[in-house]
Design an enzyme around this catalytic site. Structure first.
Site, PDB file in Angstrom:
ATOM      1  N   HIS A 152       0.590  -0.770   1.168  1.00  0.00           N
ATOM      2  CA  HIS A 152       0.343  -0.702  -0.268  1.00  0.00           C
ATOM      3  C   HIS A 152      -0.148   0.694  -0.639  1.00  0.00           C
ATOM      4  O   HIS A 152      -0.885   1.333   0.114  1.00  0.00           O
ATOM      5  CB  HIS A 152      -0.701  -1.733  -0.695  1.00  0.00           C
ATOM      6  CG  HIS A 152      -0.352  -3.139  -0.331  1.00  0.00           C
ATOM      7  ND1 HIS A 152      -0.878  -3.769   0.769  1.00  0.00           N
ATOM      8  CD2 HIS A 152       0.492  -4.023  -0.905  1.00  0.00           C
ATOM      9  CE1 HIS A 152      -0.387  -5.000   0.855  1.00  0.00           C
ATOM     10  NE2 HIS A 152       0.460  -5.170  -0.148  1.00  0.00           N
TER      11      HIS A 152
ATOM     12  N   HIS B 249      -7.920   0.761  -2.507  1.00  0.00           N
ATOM     13  CA  HIS B 249      -7.567   0.341  -3.867  1.00  0.00           C
ATOM     14  C   HIS B 249      -8.732   0.528  -4.840  1.00  0.00           C
ATOM     15  O   HIS B 249      -8.521   0.464  -6.062  1.00  0.00           O
ATOM     16  CB  HIS B 249      -7.141  -1.127  -3.891  1.00  0.00           C
ATOM     17  CG  HIS B 249      -5.826  -1.388  -3.225  1.00  0.00           C
ATOM     18  ND1 HIS B 249      -4.678  -0.704  -3.553  1.00  0.00           N
ATOM     19  CD2 HIS B 249      -5.467  -2.266  -2.246  1.00  0.00           C
ATOM     20  CE1 HIS B 249      -3.678  -1.144  -2.806  1.00  0.00           C
ATOM     21  NE2 HIS B 249      -4.132  -2.081  -1.996  1.00  0.00           N
TER      22      HIS B 249
ATOM     23  N   ASP C  30      -0.729  -3.236   7.738  1.00  0.00           N
ATOM     24  CA  ASP C  30       0.070  -4.285   7.128  1.00  0.00           C
ATOM     25  C   ASP C  30       1.541  -3.891   6.977  1.00  0.00           C
ATOM     26  O   ASP C  30       2.341  -4.685   6.468  1.00  0.00           O
ATOM     27  CB  ASP C  30      -0.503  -4.716   5.776  1.00  0.00           C
ATOM     28  CG  ASP C  30      -0.985  -3.556   4.936  1.00  0.00           C
ATOM     29  OD1 ASP C  30      -0.777  -2.399   5.340  1.00  0.00           O
ATOM     30  OD2 ASP C  30      -1.578  -3.796   3.872  1.00  0.00           O
TER      31      ASP C  30
ATOM     32  N   ASP D  65      -1.061   2.634   4.896  1.00  0.00           N
ATOM     33  CA  ASP D  65      -1.098   1.232   4.508  1.00  0.00           C
ATOM     34  C   ASP D  65       0.169   0.911   3.720  1.00  0.00           C
ATOM     35  O   ASP D  65       0.693   1.757   2.988  1.00  0.00           O
ATOM     36  CB  ASP D  65      -2.331   0.966   3.644  1.00  0.00           C
ATOM     37  CG  ASP D  65      -2.574  -0.511   3.382  1.00  0.00           C
ATOM     38  OD1 ASP D  65      -3.471  -1.076   4.017  1.00  0.00           O
ATOM     39  OD2 ASP D  65      -1.867  -1.093   2.526  1.00  0.00           O
TER      40      ASP D  65
END
Length: 587
Positions: free
Chosen positions: A350, A312, A439, A348
């Site tokens: 996200h 991120h 995740d 991931d």
């Protein structure tokens, strides 16, 4: 500390530091409590893991700025608040202050303290009178931090857990007699990264916590994998020059200044303490050295067991638990070692908005991300299928955005077969990096998806067939310790050459997954010719189920003609009138 960055706080203006006058105290900063205790880089969801489209997913997201706040959620003083956080969800689920409807019963003491404990595996809150977590079922005194996922979830530490001491002794003996070679799997790990932790204990433990690395390291040791069959590399701190090849001066300076603070925040959920800058430099340095060693042939492949995560973190900002972008730094190191084309696959849950931003205009780095998107409602809200790159690098960014939660192995493997591997093969990378967030694994409290260790192993196996097996796996997210440790172990076993028993080659995707694959193919085949034949084949095979007609346009559902009641009664009156006239003629 006279720069504009320090005057205004950390990145995005979301953290302002209060300086104590005492020389013995370090600087400390806490954000306004009316902002809420934001706990996640994504969401906490209550969802069904069913593969069909009938699955209903209730999503609660967090925003990074006031513009993202939910208009219906306000603080007690009337100010708008970010969407529901982990603390809000906890208070809503276990509202101890709520009045009881049983008016005929009144306790003698209204100030009874309710005891609770937090699950070591998933961090969720439980009442003191239970010994197994209500959410994940883990025992209150689980041995997962000492034995990894090999510890029993049903018994306390030391009971009914597989003993890892013998495996550890065997692995130590193996390690002492053997050294790393061109056919070895190397692991980057340093215990100093465990010092990165949230200082102020909030109402709920932060999901990105040191126990994530402890559980994976314990699992690898108990299985005799590391130390043992994998080999370590010495850790070093990334240099400022290497960081500035990826990040701006603003990012580097804002992370560095946290080393002079007891506690600070880049965003309400992205914390730092006095050791965080060192941990971030060590993580980035390990990733850079792993990439260089693998590409140069000093090792076959590797796993970066690092934190804080990185995907991120963009050019300027630190966010989403991430400080420096480890995958981007590894790609830069591989290019410095001679790689012409680098592939980054980010699975991931996200979207890696930071990695996409860094390489958005690059044709030498192909970025592919599979993530939960839900029309931009899932954190960070980026990663739509039509985000393909800019400034002549269109097609070198490939986003596969899932439209719902609960996505499992079949959809991921199907997307790999039809999109990821065909594009990667046409790109022909010299080096491959996996941003391996776990995740999306089954049981994760933030991702709420359903990928199993076998699914992660299969994806790793498919990517290891590229570029002669030169593959680096970098840990990103993953917040259920049992899920993250078992998944990471399954991936490392693939790196070691173990063959899995599971067969996920012939898979049938869900309808929503099929629609996502069709959407991506239709966009990306404008840049990758190899996808045209795949799109035509899938259209003939699955077009009807994906809402596509043979011409390629969305199929229109057949609608029954809606006839007004007055017209129906009018037809009947006309019919009876004709019958009456016919009868009269007969008479």
């Amino acid at each position: 500390m006279g720069s504009e960055t320090l005057k205004n706080g950390l990145t995005n203006g979301e953290a302002t530091n209060n300086h104590h006058k005492s020389s013995k105290e370090t600087m400390y900063r806490s954000f306004n409590k009316s902002q809420g205790d934001s706990r996640c880089a994504g969401c906490i969801s209550s969802c069904s893991h069913a593969a069909g489209d009938s699955s209903e997913v209730a999503v609660i997201t967090t925003g990074d700025s006031p513009s993202n706040m939910h208009p219906d959620m306000q603080t007690k003083n009337g100010k708008r608040q970010n969407e529901m956080t982990l603390e809000d969800m906890y208070n809503k689920q276990y509202d101890f202050d709520e009045e009881d409807d049983d008016s005929d019963w009144e306790p003698e003491d209204n100030n009874v303290e309710v005891l609770k404990w937090f699950c070591v595996n998933c961090t969720m809150v439980n009442f003191d009178d239970v010994i197994h977590c209500d959410v994940c079922g883990e025992h209150r005194e689980s041995g997962i931090l000492s034995h990894g996922f090999l510890a029993s979830p049903f018994f306390p530490v030391g009971e009914a857990a597989q003993n890892g001491s013998e495996a550890n002794e065997i692995s130590q003996e193996f390690y002492s007699k053997n050294g790393a070679s061109s056919s070895s799997t190397i692991v980057g790990y340093d215990e100093r990264m465990l010092l990165h932790a949230e200082v102020e204990m909030k109402s709920h433990p932060h999901p990105e916590r040191p126990d994530r690395l402890r559980a994976i390291a314990a699992s690898l040791a108990a299985a005799g994998i590391f130390p043992g069959r994998c080999f370590p590399i010495s850790a070093r701190e990334i240099t400022r020059e290497e960081l500035l090849a990826i990040h701006s001066e603003e990012n580097v300076q804002s992370v560095e200044i946290t080393s002079h603070m007891l506690a600070s925040y880049f965003t309400p959920d992205t914390y730092a303490n006095e050791h965080s800058a060192l941990a971030a430099r060590l993580a980035a340095g390990l990733c850079a050295d792993l990439a260089s060693a693998i590409f140069s042939g000093r090792a076959k492949n590797g796993f970066a067991l690092v934190r804080p995560p990185g995907h991120h973190a963009g050019v300027k900002q630190a966010m989403g638990f991430c400080l420096h972008n480890n995958a981007a730094i590894a790609a830069s190191a591989a290019q410095a070692a001679g790689a012409k084309r680098v592939l980054i696959v980010d699975w991931d849950v996200h979207h890696g908005n930071g990695t996409q931003e860094i390489f958005d205009q690059s044709k030498s780095v192909l970025y592919v991300s599979l993530h939960r998107y839900q029309g931009g409602k899932f954190y960070p809200g980026t990663g739509a299928a039509d985000e393909v790159g800019t400034m002549g690098a269109e097609g070198y960014c490939v986003n596969i955005p899932w439209s719902r939660g609960g996505v499992g192995d079949k959809d991921y493997i199907y997307a790999f077969q039809q999109v990821v591997i065909p594009i990667a093969s046409e790109f022909a990378p010299d080096f491959t990096i996996i941003s391996a967030g776990f995740d999306a694994a089954r049981g994760d409290p933030l991702g709420c998806c359903d990928v199993t260790p076998a699914g992660y192993a299969q994806m790793t196996r498919m990517l290891s067939a590229l570029c002669g097996g030169k593959l680096l796996v970098i840990l990103e997210g993953g917040y259920n310790l049992r899920s993250i440790s078992s998944s990471a172990t399954a991936v490392i076993k693939v790196l070691l050459g173990e063959v899995s028993d599971g067969d996920l080659d012939n898979v049938v995707p869900s309808k929503s997954g099929l629609r996502t694959v069709f959407e991506v193919l239709k966009i990306q085949m404008n840049y990758w010719p190899a996808l045209e034949s795949i799109y035509s084949k899938l259209q003939a095979q699955w077009g009807f189920y994906a809402g596509q007609d043979p011409s390629g346009s969305p199929a229109k559902k057949k609608r029954k003609a809606v006839v007004p009641n007055w017209w129906q009664w009018g037809r009947k009156r006309l019919f009876f009138s004709l019958l009456a006239k016919r009868q009269q003629l007969k008479e």
